[in-house]
Design an enzyme around this catalytic site. Structure first.
Site, PDB file in Angstrom:
ATOM      1  N   ARG A 111       0.841  -1.192   0.000  1.00  0.00           N
ATOM      2  CA  ARG A 111       0.000   0.000   0.000  1.00  0.00           C
ATOM      3  C   ARG A 111       0.883   1.252   0.000  1.00  0.00           C
ATOM      4  O   ARG A 111       2.036   1.212   0.439  1.00  0.00           O
ATOM      5  CB  ARG A 111      -0.911   0.010   1.227  1.00  0.00           C
ATOM      6  CG  ARG A 111      -1.824  -1.210   1.332  1.00  0.00           C
ATOM      7  CD  ARG A 111      -2.557  -1.225   2.675  1.00  0.00           C
ATOM      8  NE  ARG A 111      -3.455  -2.363   2.782  1.00  0.00           N
ATOM      9  CZ  ARG A 111      -3.098  -3.555   3.290  1.00  0.00           C
ATOM     10  NH1 ARG A 111      -1.850  -3.737   3.730  1.00  0.00           N
ATOM     11  NH2 ARG A 111      -3.965  -4.550   3.363  1.00  0.00           N
TER      12      ARG A 111
ATOM     13  N   LYS B 110      -1.610  -3.131   8.063  1.00  0.00           N
ATOM     14  CA  LYS B 110      -2.763  -2.777   8.885  1.00  0.00           C
ATOM     15  C   LYS B 110      -2.702  -3.512  10.215  1.00  0.00           C
ATOM     16  O   LYS B 110      -2.354  -4.683  10.270  1.00  0.00           O
ATOM     17  CB  LYS B 110      -4.057  -3.129   8.153  1.00  0.00           C
ATOM     18  CG  LYS B 110      -4.356  -2.220   6.958  1.00  0.00           C
ATOM     19  CD  LYS B 110      -5.707  -2.533   6.359  1.00  0.00           C
ATOM     20  CE  LYS B 110      -6.059  -1.553   5.254  1.00  0.00           C
ATOM     21  NZ  LYS B 110      -7.391  -1.833   4.664  1.00  0.00           N
TER      22      LYS B 110
ATOM     23  N   HIS C  45      -3.681   3.732  -6.120  1.00  0.00           N
ATOM     24  CA  HIS C  45      -3.914   2.399  -5.553  1.00  0.00           C
ATOM     25  C   HIS C  45      -4.032   1.339  -6.649  1.00  0.00           C
ATOM     26  O   HIS C  45      -3.933   0.139  -6.370  1.00  0.00           O
ATOM     27  CB  HIS C  45      -5.179   2.419  -4.691  1.00  0.00           C
ATOM     28  CG  HIS C  45      -5.257   1.279  -3.719  1.00  0.00           C
ATOM     29  ND1 HIS C  45      -4.383   1.155  -2.652  1.00  0.00           N
ATOM     30  CD2 HIS C  45      -6.086   0.206  -3.649  1.00  0.00           C
ATOM     31  CE1 HIS C  45      -4.686   0.071  -1.966  1.00  0.00           C
ATOM     32  NE2 HIS C  45      -5.701  -0.529  -2.549  1.00  0.00           N
TER      33      HIS C  45
ATOM     34  N   ARG D  29      -1.333  -1.381  -6.874  1.00  0.00           N
ATOM     35  CA  ARG D  29      -1.508  -2.578  -6.037  1.00  0.00           C
ATOM     36  C   ARG D  29      -2.423  -3.581  -6.745  1.00  0.00           C
ATOM     37  O   ARG D  29      -2.163  -4.787  -6.753  1.00  0.00           O
ATOM     38  CB  ARG D  29      -2.075  -2.161  -4.681  1.00  0.00           C
ATOM     39  CG  ARG D  29      -2.335  -3.298  -3.691  1.00  0.00           C
ATOM     40  CD  ARG D  29      -2.638  -2.668  -2.335  1.00  0.00           C
ATOM     41  NE  ARG D  29      -3.293  -3.577  -1.405  1.00  0.00           N
ATOM     42  CZ  ARG D  29      -2.646  -4.418  -0.605  1.00  0.00           C
ATOM     43  NH1 ARG D  29      -1.326  -4.489  -0.655  1.00  0.00           N
ATOM     44  NH2 ARG D  29      -3.296  -5.191   0.244  1.00  0.00           N
TER      45      ARG D  29
ATOM     46  N   HIS E 150      -3.363  -9.551   3.044  1.00  0.00           N
ATOM     47  CA  HIS E 150      -4.789  -9.696   3.308  1.00  0.00           C
ATOM     48  C   HIS E 150      -5.011 -10.689   4.442  1.00  0.00           C
ATOM     49  O   HIS E 150      -4.448 -11.785   4.430  1.00  0.00           O
ATOM     50  CB  HIS E 150      -5.531 -10.197   2.061  1.00  0.00           C
ATOM     51  CG  HIS E 150      -5.744  -9.145   1.024  1.00  0.00           C
ATOM     52  ND1 HIS E 150      -6.026  -9.429  -0.298  1.00  0.00           N
ATOM     53  CD2 HIS E 150      -5.719  -7.787   1.108  1.00  0.00           C
ATOM     54  CE1 HIS E 150      -6.158  -8.296  -0.973  1.00  0.00           C
ATOM     55  NE2 HIS E 150      -5.981  -7.298  -0.147  1.00  0.00           N
TER      56      HIS E 150
ATOM     57  N   TYR F 150      -9.707 -10.464  -7.187  1.00  0.00           N
ATOM     58  CA  TYR F 150      -8.848 -10.322  -8.359  1.00  0.00           C
ATOM     59  C   TYR F 150      -9.066 -11.433  -9.376  1.00  0.00           C
ATOM     60  O   TYR F 150      -8.733 -11.268 -10.551  1.00  0.00           O
ATOM     61  CB  TYR F 150      -7.378 -10.260  -7.935  1.00  0.00           C
ATOM     62  CG  TYR F 150      -7.069  -9.017  -7.149  1.00  0.00           C
ATOM     63  CD1 TYR F 150      -6.984  -7.776  -7.773  1.00  0.00           C
ATOM     64  CD2 TYR F 150      -6.895  -9.070  -5.765  1.00  0.00           C
ATOM     65  CE1 TYR F 150      -6.723  -6.623  -7.048  1.00  0.00           C
ATOM     66  CE2 TYR F 150      -6.633  -7.925  -5.031  1.00  0.00           C
ATOM     67  CZ  TYR F 150      -6.556  -6.708  -5.681  1.00  0.00           C
ATOM     68  OH  TYR F 150      -6.315  -5.572  -4.959  1.00  0.00           O
TER      69      TYR F 150
END
Length: 300
Positions: A150, A174, A246, A249, A272, A281
């Site tokens: 990110r 995250k 973004h 990514r 993730h 995706y």
């Protein structure tokens, strides 16, 4: 601070300290609470304890009338449900009015990605000269596309996070979760070419920090600063459609899957927590295959 304000602060502190939510996520929750508080004030509802299921339904109707997307409505309701679950756990309330609130199923929004010719145009911009800031922009583009991290994670890279012997970067994602992501020869060369100019610029402005990416004053480049750099690169590349940083990514993940990478590996690389976040995706690659088929096959 009002009692309601104190409850909000306790909840946000809980998200940060116990749930390890990022500042960006905590801010989103804070904004959702602020919007709900505005609604309650308009309804002359003073305390969170006074909110009923009917009040929640009225609020949900208001959100839909304001033409918020289904995703935004779903996020706001999820934020408030979490807040009231917290209040229930803290014995502030005895029943969560958001428990049985349903909302329309989220629409499947396929991530947008760069096509190969668009990526080539972007790389041409950052390889046009060897000025220090151009070399920095080259690092940004090579690292983002080459690792799939990110923009915020890219801003957080320190020199000490680089493991050149294994060609990997320690990334803090995250919730402060750490992961190692590999990078290729192009990114390695870009970093090597940039480092001497970085040292010269920092020496000129007497800066002493460990951040990999710096601005023209030698200070650490922020997430906002990286987005600004990418926006300039995209503008110079004269790409015609509406795009955003973004998408690099998304392009990383899509290109891996298109070239045979397995889903679990891509999940790990992207950081993730859930495989379902990565599976979106596969829809992108299927749509791309179908589009190519319909465009080029004579019997389509």
């Amino acid at each position: 601070m009002t009692q309601e304000g104190q409850l909000e602060k306790r909840f946000l502190d809980y998200l940060h300290s116990e749930r390890n939510y990022s500042e960006h996520t905590s801010t989103a929750y804070e904004n959702d609470l602020s919007d709900f508080r505005r609604f309650l004030n308009e309804q002359a509802i003073i305390e969170y304890q006074q909110v009923t299921f009917l009040d929640v339904r009225i609020y949900l109707t208001e959100l839909k009338q304001k033409s918020f997307s289904r995703t935004t409505v779903a996020r706001k309701i999820s934020s408030l449900r979490s807040f009231y679950t917290f209040l229930l756990r803290e014995n502030v309330i005895t029943e969560n009015p958001f428990t049985y609130v349903s909302h329309a199923k989220n629409q499947l929004r396929l991530p947008k990605f760069f096509y190969s010719e668009e990526m080539e145009a972007l790389f041409q911009v950052v390889y046009e000269d060897n000025e220090t800031l151009t070399l920095r922009d080259r690092v940004i583009l090579e690292v983002l596309y080459g690792t799939g991290i990110r923009v915020s994670e890219c801003a957080g890279i320190m020199l000490s996070d680089l493991d050149t012997s294994y060609q990997a970067i320690l990334i803090r994602g995250k919730g402060n979760k750490e992961r190692y992501v590999p990078f290729g020869a192009y990114a390695e060369d870009a970093i090597t070419d940039y480092l001497s100019g970085r040292i010269e610029l920092m020496t000129r402005f007497k800066k002493t920090h460990d951040s990999l990416l710096i601005n023209h004053y030698g200070d650490p480049l922020t997430t906002r600063g990286i987005r600004y750099c990418l926006t300039k690169i995209i503008s110079k590349a004269s790409l015609t459609r509406k795009i955003h940083p973004h998408m690099l990514r998304h392009t990383f993940a899509t290109d891996l899957l298109n070239n045979g990478a397995d889903m679990r590996t891509v999940q790990e690389l992207l950081g993730h927590a859930s495989l379902s976040s990565t599976q979106i995706y596969t829809h992108v690659t299927k749509e791309h295959l179908k589009s190519t088929y319909m465009k080029h096959h004579p019997r389509a």
